[in-house]
Design a protein around this motif. Structure first.
Motif, PDB file in Angstrom:
ATOM      1  N   ASN A 125      23.262   7.391 -15.201  1.00  0.00           N
ATOM      2  CA  ASN A 125      23.490   6.022 -14.758  1.00  0.00           C
ATOM      3  C   ASN A 125      22.158   5.379 -14.427  1.00  0.00           C
ATOM      4  N   HIS A 126      22.209   4.072 -14.193  1.00  0.00           N
ATOM      5  CA  HIS A 126      20.981   3.312 -14.010  1.00  0.00           C
ATOM      6  C   HIS A 126      20.267   3.643 -12.716  1.00  0.00           C
ATOM      7  N   VAL A 127      20.977   4.196 -11.751  1.00  0.00           N
ATOM      8  CA  VAL A 127      20.341   4.499 -10.476  1.00  0.00           C
ATOM      9  C   VAL A 127      19.337   5.634 -10.639  1.00  0.00           C
ATOM     10  N   ARG A 128      19.590   6.537 -11.566  1.00  0.00           N
ATOM     11  CA  ARG A 128      18.737   7.702 -11.744  1.00  0.00           C
ATOM     12  C   ARG A 128      18.001   7.635 -13.080  1.00  0.00           C
ATOM     13  N   ILE A 129      17.459   6.478 -13.405  1.00  0.00           N
ATOM     14  CA  ILE A 129      16.798   6.325 -14.702  1.00  0.00           C
ATOM     15  C   ILE A 129      15.571   7.214 -14.804  1.00  0.00           C
ATOM     16  N   ASN A 130      14.836   7.358 -13.695  1.00  0.00           N
ATOM     17  CA  ASN A 130      13.656   8.221 -13.755  1.00  0.00           C
ATOM     18  C   ASN A 130      14.045   9.667 -14.017  1.00  0.00           C
ATOM     19  N   GLN A 131      15.138  10.111 -13.366  1.00  0.00           N
ATOM     20  CA  GLN A 131      15.592  11.471 -13.611  1.00  0.00           C
ATOM     21  C   GLN A 131      16.084  11.656 -15.047  1.00  0.00           C
ATOM     22  N   ILE A 132      16.716  10.622 -15.577  1.00  0.00           N
ATOM     23  CA  ILE A 132      17.194  10.705 -16.958  1.00  0.00           C
ATOM     24  C   ILE A 132      16.016  10.844 -17.921  1.00  0.00           C
ATOM     25  N   LEU A 133      14.983  10.047 -17.719  1.00  0.00           N
ATOM     26  CA  LEU A 133      13.827  10.128 -18.603  1.00  0.00           C
ATOM     27  C   LEU A 133      13.068  11.429 -18.403  1.00  0.00           C
ATOM     28  N   GLU A 134      13.070  11.955 -17.184  1.00  0.00           N
ATOM     29  CA  GLU A 134      12.468  13.275 -16.973  1.00  0.00           C
ATOM     30  C   GLU A 134      13.243  14.347 -17.742  1.00  0.00           C
ATOM     31  N   GLY A 135      14.564  14.197 -17.785  1.00  0.00           N
ATOM     32  CA  GLY A 135      15.358  15.121 -18.593  1.00  0.00           C
ATOM     33  C   GLY A 135      15.035  15.003 -20.074  1.00  0.00           C
ATOM     34  N   VAL A 136      14.765  13.773 -20.534  1.00  0.00           N
ATOM     35  CA  VAL A 136      14.362  13.584 -21.931  1.00  0.00           C
ATOM     36  C   VAL A 136      13.042  14.299 -22.195  1.00  0.00           C
ATOM     37  N   ALA A 137      12.099  14.157 -21.255  1.00  0.00           N
ATOM     38  CA  ALA A 137      10.814  14.841 -21.417  1.00  0.00           C
ATOM     39  C   ALA A 137      10.997  16.355 -21.458  1.00  0.00           C
ATOM     40  N   SER A 138      11.908  16.869 -20.634  1.00  0.00           N
ATOM     41  CA  SER A 138      12.170  18.311 -20.653  1.00  0.00           C
ATOM     42  C   SER A 138      12.755  18.743 -21.985  1.00  0.00           C
ATOM     43  N   CYS A 139      13.645  17.935 -22.565  1.00  0.00           N
ATOM     44  CA  CYS A 139      14.222  18.261 -23.872  1.00  0.00           C
ATOM     45  C   CYS A 139      13.152  18.281 -24.955  1.00  0.00           C
ATOM     46  N   VAL A 140      12.227  17.316 -24.902  1.00  0.00           N
ATOM     47  CA  VAL A 140      11.160  17.280 -25.900  1.00  0.00           C
ATOM     48  C   VAL A 140      10.259  18.506 -25.762  1.00  0.00           C
ATOM     49  N   LYS A 141       9.939  18.868 -24.518  1.00  0.00           N
ATOM     50  CA  LYS A 141       9.117  20.064 -24.315  1.00  0.00           C
ATOM     51  C   LYS A 141       9.847  21.319 -24.782  1.00  0.00           C
ATOM     52  N   LEU A 142      11.147  21.355 -24.559  1.00  0.00           N
ATOM     53  CA  LEU A 142      11.919  22.502 -25.033  1.00  0.00           C
ATOM     54  C   LEU A 142      11.926  22.551 -26.562  1.00  0.00           C
ATOM     55  N   CYS A 143      11.988  21.397 -27.213  1.00  0.00           N
ATOM     56  CA  CYS A 143      11.895  21.362 -28.680  1.00  0.00           C
ATOM     57  C   CYS A 143      10.555  21.925 -29.149  1.00  0.00           C
ATOM     58  N   GLU A 144       9.488  21.593 -28.434  1.00  0.00           N
ATOM     59  CA  GLU A 144       8.179  22.120 -28.798  1.00  0.00           C
ATOM     60  C   GLU A 144       8.135  23.637 -28.630  1.00  0.00           C
ATOM     61  N   GLU A 145       8.756  24.134 -27.568  1.00  0.00           N
ATOM     62  CA  GLU A 145       8.791  25.583 -27.372  1.00  0.00           C
ATOM     63  C   GLU A 145       9.612  26.267 -28.468  1.00  0.00           C
ATOM     64  N   LEU A 146      10.711  25.645 -28.860  1.00  0.00           N
ATOM     65  CA  LEU A 146      11.521  26.215 -29.926  1.00  0.00           C
ATOM     66  C   LEU A 146      10.766  26.219 -31.247  1.00  0.00           C
TER      67      LEU A 146
END
Length: 767
Positions: A125-146
């Motif tokens: 939700n919009h209240v946790r936009i920073n947390q959502i984008l941090e989760g996106v960054a974690s997914c991208v880093k996980l893709c790099e690890e994979l």
């Protein structure tokens, strides 16, 4: 003068008989001489053939011994490299454990499932936009690890079944990210009046991370005098036509560092790897199916896509994944477990028996849905093609050993060939959405219509342009009732930290044909000094700046020389960019470049070879040709047998030998390579080295008598030298005692890193 005496008939016969006898003797003598010469010649040829056979047998025995020595040395290095990777992996896992790292271990199925389940069940939700984008960054880093795991970068190469499962996870992560973005967008649109800009009183949301930029604008006040609006963080200015300013619309702009659209195009994969349809035509760019259950998996994926709610405009269903319905969508499934596909049983009868049991148990094949988890199976057809960082992949696509890379497929006039053009810094996903009705307050009651899905808004000019026959980008003739819908004006900044050696071309994504097209875009103006571009388009669709991936080919020159113990210097002068790289062990560093402004963030920054290649590719310094690059680079046409083995041998000698480009390589045969080599134990400038030419052929390798400065090409072998089966044996045979010790002292990770650079850049083939 007295008359001649008359010769009698008997005398004439006698003379004639003597003449015949004389001729017979001469002919016999001639025959005997020829017979003697023939016997002597045959004997000489026999002796020469025996000598050649003896020498050839000795040479083959010597070649076999030299090959065995080189092979055993390489095997020893590979074994040490595998052990070193295992030790590094153990230390990495331990450090991750004691530091309580948030990212899961990419080689652990349980930790990956836990991470994905947690990410899915977290409300977007919009209240946790920073947390959502941090989760996106974690997914991208996980893709790099994979990707590092699949490439063997710091990890032992996984088994085939585990690698296939990791590819499925790699494919699913961008879909999950898109789901979160859709859910977050829907939450913002529901409460648009709470997130208005104080200056314009319209909905405006901007937030960025290094991997993604999210921008959202909503037409809340419907001001017809509004000429344009801007997303300041991305310097993106949009001029909307007046008819749109009176409608309930919203515009979403997403910048990503990955590209999930291009892999869907038929021109993305190698021609030899592109699947063929039933009618014999090329497919849509997905790898050929190797599994018998591909049809079943595709049906499951299609059924899952039909259940998706709230598809965003401009995105294909394979990219959208499970669309966000806000909190309502999050309540549907509490977790998603990505399960590894089981291997097929060896006996078909047992497989049928098990399937019949499951069919009866599940009620005619209907799966039971659990409130704890739901399966999220990704079809293998698009595993590799739509990975999160596929366009930025550091390892070029290689055709199988028995495959032939065909010529490029003929495309439409406005379709972009992705074998030679790629999106710079990923696509810019621009979508036009319907803005839900605003809430009304009546007697202290807030009345709001609940929307559970995103609704795309189709711009009428898109339909008008799509039905026209214009393909050159010019405005089509107006249709009845549609003349009031002019094109949209866009002004945006070119990507930072990206090298534009030539002016790029602007393309839009056509979701119907799954291709990038240049039609529907007009009045394109580039300002390369200020790095700005302005244009007009009839489509609210993903945009991309397409750059030529072969702009650095062929290479003008290259140099590989040792720089002290355990260090190697690689310099490449491409057609547009020059880079210098220092290699120490498994770490690389960009030390110098001709594009100091755009590559300043990479200079003197140590990283692994795979990451540095990825960074250079993402910055527009593409020195990594793929298997079909010869179809687009016509100056060089080398066909080198066992090219990877030559690069491996160069890496084995890189600590004591220097190599560099030779101008005679272009004139050599297609199956052979000519390069300069020199033993350099001490740190000496390349200009002061005594370089010699070496030719590497299909079966033999030897040094040449000629020099680089010679006036014409001569393949005469150097005096005092002999032929060898490969480059390693040729140079090792003439190496000094100090050089031999230096060869033995090289670490396996340093050899592997140098090999990666030589194999990725293909210096011998494109110089």
């Amino acid at each position: 003068m007295p008359p001649k005496p008359k010769v009698s008939k008997a005398e004439k016969e006698r003379l004639k008989r003597e003449e015949e006898e004389r001729k017979a003797r001469e002919e016999e003598e001639q025959r005997q001489r020829e017979e003697k010469e023939r016997l002597e010649r045959e004997e000489k040829e026999r002796l020469e053939a025996e000598e050649r056979a003896r020498l050839l047998a000795l040479e083959e025995a010597r070649f076999s011994k030299e090959k065995e020595i080189a092979f055993s040395y390489i095997e020893h290095q590979n074994k040490q490299l595998t052990e070193w990777k295992k030790e590094c992996l153990s230390r990495k896992k331990w450090n991750s454990y004691i530091s309580c790292a948030t990212l899961p271990d990419p080689s652990d199925e349980r930790s990956l499932n836990t991470f994905i389940n947690t990410y899915i069940t977290t409300p977007a939700n919009h209240v946790r936009i920073n947390q959502i984008l941090e989760g996106v960054a974690s997914c991208v880093k996980l893709c790099e690890e994979l990707e590092a795991l699949l490439c063997g970068d710091g990890y032992p190469v996984p088994p085939q079944d585990i690698a296939a499962w990791n590819k499925e996870v790699l494919h699913s992560l961008p879909l999950l990210v898109q789901t979160k973005l859709d859910q977050m967008t829907l939450a913002f649109l529901r409460d648009a009046e709470r997130h208005t800009d104080p200056d314009t009183h319209n909905l405006l949301v901007e937030s960025s991370i290094p991997q993604l930029s999210y921008c959202l604008w909503g037409n809340v006040i419907k001001d017809p005098r509004l000429k344009n609006f801007a997303f300041k963080e991305r310097s993106f200015v949009l001029e909307l036509p007046k008819p749109l300013l009176l409608l309930d619309i919203a515009l979403r702009l997403v910048y990503t560092c990955w590209d999930t659209l291009s892999p869907q195009s038929r021109s993305f994969l190698l021609p030899s790897l592109a699947p063929m349809s039933h009618d014999g035509t090329a497919g849509t760019g997905t790898p050929p199916q190797a599994s018998e259950g591909a049809g079943r998996e595709g049906a499951v994926d299609e059924e899952r896509e039909k259940k998706v709610a709230g598809t965003a405009p401009g995105l294909d269903s394979s990219v959208q994944g499970e669309s966000g319905g806000g909190r309502d969508a999050a309540k549907g499934d509490e977790s998603i477990a990505i399960k590894r596909r089981k291997k097929s049983r060896p006996r078909a009868t047992s497989a049928k028996r098990d399937s019949s049991k499951n069919h009866a148990k599940n009620g005619g094949g209907r799966k039971k849905k659990s409130h704890r988890s739901a399966s999220c199976e990704v079809p293998e057809a698009s595993v590799v093609a739509t990975s999160a960082v596929q366009q930025q992949a550091t390892v070029p696509q290689e055709a199988p050993a028995d495959a032939v890379v065909n010529k490029p497929t003929a495309l439409a006039g406005d379709e972009v060939d992705l074998r030679t053009w790629r999106a710079a810094r990923g696509p810019i996903v621009m979508e036009l959405l319907e803005l839900p009705a605003l809430a009304k307050v009546v007697n202290n009651w807030t009345i709001k219509k609940v929307h559970n899905e995103l609704t795309p808004f189709v711009y009428p000019a898109e339909l008008r342009y799509s039905h026209s026959n214009q393909q050159d980008g010019a405005a089509p003739p107006p249709l009845p009732g549609s003349s009031a819908w002019p094109p949209i004006g866009i002004s945006m900044k070119l990507p930072d930290r990206f090298i534009f050696a030539r002016q790029p071309q602007v393309a839009r994504w056509d979701k119907e044909s799954k291709a990038w097209r240049t039609s529907g875009i007009q009045d394109i103006v580039f300002n390369m000094q200020e790095r700005q571009v302005s244009l007009q388009t009839f489509y609210f669709a993903p945009l991309a700046l397409m750059v030529d991936v072969h702009q650095n080919l062929p290479y003008r020159s290259w140099l590989l020389v040792p720089k002290g113990p355990g260090s190697t210097h690689l310099s490449i002068v491409g057609a547009a960019t020059e880079v210098s790289i220092e290699i120490k062990g498994d770490i690389c560093c960009l030390t110098q470049t001709s594009e100091a402004t755009q590559l300043a963030h990479l200079i003197n920054r140590p990283m692994t070879a795979r990451l540095l290649m990825k960074e250079l590719r993402e910055a527009g310094a593409n020195f990594f040709p793929e298997a079909d690059a010869h179809n687009y680079v016509h100056d060089i046409a080398k066909v080198i047998d066992e090219e990877q083995a030559v690069y491996k041998h160069m890496a084995l000698l890189a600590s004591v030998y220097g190599f560099r480009h030779s101008r005679w390589n272009k004139l050599a045969e297609k199956e052979s390579v000519i390069l300069q080599c020199c033993e350099c134990i001490h740190d000496v400038r390349p200009e002061q080295m005594s370089w010699s030419l070496c030719v590497v052929g299909r079966k033999r390798c030897f040094k040449l008598q000629m020099a680089e400065e010679s006036s014409e090409l001569s393949l005469t072998m150097q005096t005092g030298c002999e032929t060898h089966p490969d480059l390693f044996s040729t140079l090792e045979s003439s190496a000094s005692h100090e050089a031999l010790n230096g060869i033995k002292g090289m670490t396996p990770q340093h050899i592997d890193t140098v090999t990666q650079w030589l194999a990725a850049t293909k210096l011998l083939e494109f110089s």
